[in-house]
Design an enzyme around this catalytic site. Sequence first.
Site, mmCIF file in Angstrom:
data_model
loop_
_atom_site.group_PDB
_atom_site.id
_atom_site.type_symbol
_atom_site.label_atom_id
_atom_site.label_comp_id
_atom_site.label_asym_id
_atom_site.label_seq_id
_atom_site.Cartn_x
_atom_site.Cartn_y
_atom_site.Cartn_z
ATOM 1 N N CYS A 112 -16.731 7.883 -29.900
ATOM 2 C CA CYS A 112 -17.470 6.612 -29.763
ATOM 3 C C CYS A 112 -18.332 6.525 -28.512
ATOM 4 O O CYS A 112 -19.243 5.699 -28.451
ATOM 5 C CB CYS A 112 -16.501 5.440 -29.793
ATOM 6 S SG CYS A 112 -15.568 5.374 -31.322
ATOM 7 N N HIS A 251 -19.806 -1.213 -26.558
ATOM 8 C CA HIS A 251 -19.339 -0.550 -27.784
ATOM 9 C C HIS A 251 -18.740 -1.630 -28.691
ATOM 10 O O HIS A 251 -17.993 -2.497 -28.245
ATOM 11 C CB HIS A 251 -18.286 0.496 -27.423
ATOM 12 C CG HIS A 251 -17.663 1.156 -28.608
ATOM 13 N ND1 HIS A 251 -18.395 1.582 -29.688
ATOM 14 C CD2 HIS A 251 -16.371 1.471 -28.882
ATOM 15 C CE1 HIS A 251 -17.581 2.128 -30.578
ATOM 16 N NE2 HIS A 251 -16.348 2.065 -30.116
ATOM 17 N N ASN A 281 -16.925 -0.839 -36.513
ATOM 18 C CA ASN A 281 -17.006 0.212 -35.509
ATOM 19 C C ASN A 281 -17.780 1.406 -36.081
ATOM 20 O O ASN A 281 -17.279 2.115 -36.939
ATOM 21 C CB ASN A 281 -15.590 0.620 -35.099
ATOM 22 C CG ASN A 281 -15.572 1.624 -33.961
ATOM 23 O OD1 ASN A 281 -16.599 2.222 -33.627
ATOM 24 N ND2 ASN A 281 -14.409 1.817 -33.376
HETATM 25 O O1 UT7 Z 1 -13.801 2.881 -30.976
HETATM 26 C C1 UT7 Z 1 -12.756 3.644 -30.512
HETATM 27 C C2 UT7 Z 1 -11.775 2.833 -29.813
HETATM 28 N N1 UT7 Z 1 -11.017 2.031 -30.748
HETATM 29 C C3 UT7 Z 1 -10.668 0.817 -30.399
HETATM 30 O O2 UT7 Z 1 -11.081 0.372 -29.369
HETATM 31 C C4 UT7 Z 1 -9.682 0.073 -31.274
HETATM 32 C C5 UT7 Z 1 -8.649 -0.579 -30.405
HETATM 33 N N2 UT7 Z 1 -7.625 -1.288 -31.125
HETATM 34 C C6 UT7 Z 1 -7.860 -2.410 -31.841
HETATM 35 O O3 UT7 Z 1 -8.980 -2.812 -32.007
HETATM 36 C C7 UT7 Z 1 -6.657 -3.181 -32.374
HETATM 37 O O4 UT7 Z 1 -5.485 -2.646 -31.793
HETATM 38 C C8 UT7 Z 1 -6.516 -3.162 -33.911
HETATM 39 C C9 UT7 Z 1 -7.612 -4.026 -34.513
HETATM 40 C C10 UT7 Z 1 -6.630 -1.736 -34.419
HETATM 41 C C11 UT7 Z 1 -5.171 -3.742 -34.323
HETATM 42 O O5 UT7 Z 1 -4.992 -5.026 -33.778
HETATM 43 P P1 UT7 Z 1 -3.615 -5.402 -33.029
HETATM 44 O O6 UT7 Z 1 -3.723 -6.808 -32.656
HETATM 45 O O7 UT7 Z 1 -3.424 -4.396 -31.942
HETATM 46 O O8 UT7 Z 1 -2.551 -5.245 -34.191
HETATM 47 P P2 UT7 Z 1 -1.306 -4.256 -34.310
HETATM 48 O O9 UT7 Z 1 -1.759 -2.851 -34.482
HETATM 49 O O10 UT7 Z 1 -0.349 -4.558 -33.200
HETATM 50 O O11 UT7 Z 1 -0.691 -4.745 -35.697
HETATM 51 C C12 UT7 Z 1 -0.239 -6.058 -35.865
HETATM 52 C C13 UT7 Z 1 0.251 -6.231 -37.297
HETATM 53 C C14 UT7 Z 1 1.196 -5.138 -37.765
HETATM 54 O O12 UT7 Z 1 2.202 -5.737 -38.527
HETATM 55 P P3 UT7 Z 1 3.669 -6.010 -37.893
HETATM 56 O O13 UT7 Z 1 4.166 -4.657 -37.515
HETATM 57 O O14 UT7 Z 1 3.420 -6.905 -36.718
HETATM 58 O O15 UT7 Z 1 4.377 -6.672 -39.007
HETATM 59 C C15 UT7 Z 1 0.312 -4.315 -38.692
HETATM 60 O O16 UT7 Z 1 1.049 -3.674 -39.711
HETATM 61 O O17 UT7 Z 1 -0.855 -6.241 -38.208
HETATM 62 C C16 UT7 Z 1 -0.596 -5.349 -39.286
HETATM 63 N N3 UT7 Z 1 -1.857 -4.815 -39.768
HETATM 64 C C17 UT7 Z 1 -2.595 -5.415 -40.733
HETATM 65 N N4 UT7 Z 1 -2.418 -6.519 -41.456
HETATM 66 C C18 UT7 Z 1 -3.358 -6.853 -42.332
HETATM 67 C C19 UT7 Z 1 -2.501 -3.704 -39.371
HETATM 68 N N5 UT7 Z 1 -3.658 -3.556 -40.045
HETATM 69 C C20 UT7 Z 1 -3.742 -4.601 -40.895
HETATM 70 C C21 UT7 Z 1 -4.696 -5.002 -41.836
HETATM 71 N N6 UT7 Z 1 -4.464 -6.145 -42.542
HETATM 72 N N7 UT7 Z 1 -5.823 -4.303 -42.074
#
Ligand code: UT7
Length: 324
Positions: A112, A251, A281
């Site tokens: 990225c 980004h 992204n």
């Molecule tokens: O460009 C390269 C660099 N990349 C980035 O900068 C990405 C950085 N990370 C992020 O943007 C975020 O961490 C995400 C958007 C990927 C995830 O958001 P989060 O607030 O960190 O969520 P999480 O991974 O802690 O997941 C929270 C919950 C989980 O469920 P439980 O375990 O709390 O029950 C996931 O299973 O959300 C669930 N989850 C979803 N639910 C509905 C994960 N993906 C989805 C989804 N729809 N698509």
Amino acid sequence: MYSRIAGTGSYLPEKIVTNFDLEKRMDTTDEWIRTRTGIERRHIAAEGQTTVDLAEAAARRAIEAAGVTPAEVDFIVFGTTTPDLVFPNCGTLLQARLGARGCPAFSVETACSGFIYALSIADKFVKSGEAKCALVVGAETLSRITNWKDRNTAVLFGDGAGAVILKPSAEPGLMSTHLHSDGAYKDLLYVDSGVSKGFKVDAATGKVDVGIKMAGSEVFKVAVTKLGSAVDEALAANGLERSAVNWLVPHQANIRIIGAMAKRLELPMERVIVTVQDHGNTSTASVPLALDVGVRDGRVKRGDLLLLEAFGGGFTWGSALVRF
Ligand code: UT7
């Protein structure tokens, strides 16, 4: 001698996939995607449409905006992690399309942050007098390495391209670029296959498995910390206060990371170019895409001070301070 951005261009493929479309394909909701990421839709390349196809459209727009001809381009650096072929590299493939024969053309592969890396390299060549009309591209077809069965990553990515033309200038221009990398973070964001390591085949579908693996919340935390340092570093290197920045061009991975950077710079969100809602992204395409949107809708004006930043797999990250 400095380099200066003489023109910008971008391109998004026609096909749009909304969060509501994804709701029908996987266990997710528009509400979750919007509130956690800010993404509302993404563009997906048509079958047969490649990274260089997207790049060519963006490059031609940047060339036109700069008031130069394709034949005048004398240096091409192309950021991508989704190249058309193993070789020739995407820079050289694009060069053939543009008819800018004979000049150096190559790709950089830093996920990225690829555009910031490419910009930094081109800046050095223009500053040294070796290049007079450098084309800097970030383009991706991430949909080709997206695992559409993994809701953790599939909702995040999209395809697109952005480009700028750099020309020599007596005034800055690019004031400074700051590049970083730390391979110790590899396991937090990677694609576990490649030409040399080999490709896994999904037993169920018989298709090659090249899905992106990401520990989202871990990546999030490191991204905020490293990007914060990178924006501070760019200001400190130029002896400038946060208040000097007119526009943050970040980004476009997650609106919450973008918001954290705006807060660090004490910039209201009105001074941040945000396009993540429209294309998700797009990896190395995201910064030049956002820049082009800001320039073409008249928000970014000549003389404005821009702070560009990006963070990606590796990890790699960087920033650039630019007098537009
Ligand atoms: O460009 C390269 C660099 N990349 C980035 O900068 C990405 C950085 N990370 C992020 O943007 C975020 O961490 C995400 C958007 C990927 C995830 O958001 P989060 O607030 O960190 O969520 P999480 O991974 O802690 O997941 C929270 C919950 C989980 O469920 P439980 O375990 O709390 O029950 C996931 O299973 O959300 C669930 N989850 C979803 N639910 C509905 C994960 N993906 C989805 C989804 N729809 N698509």
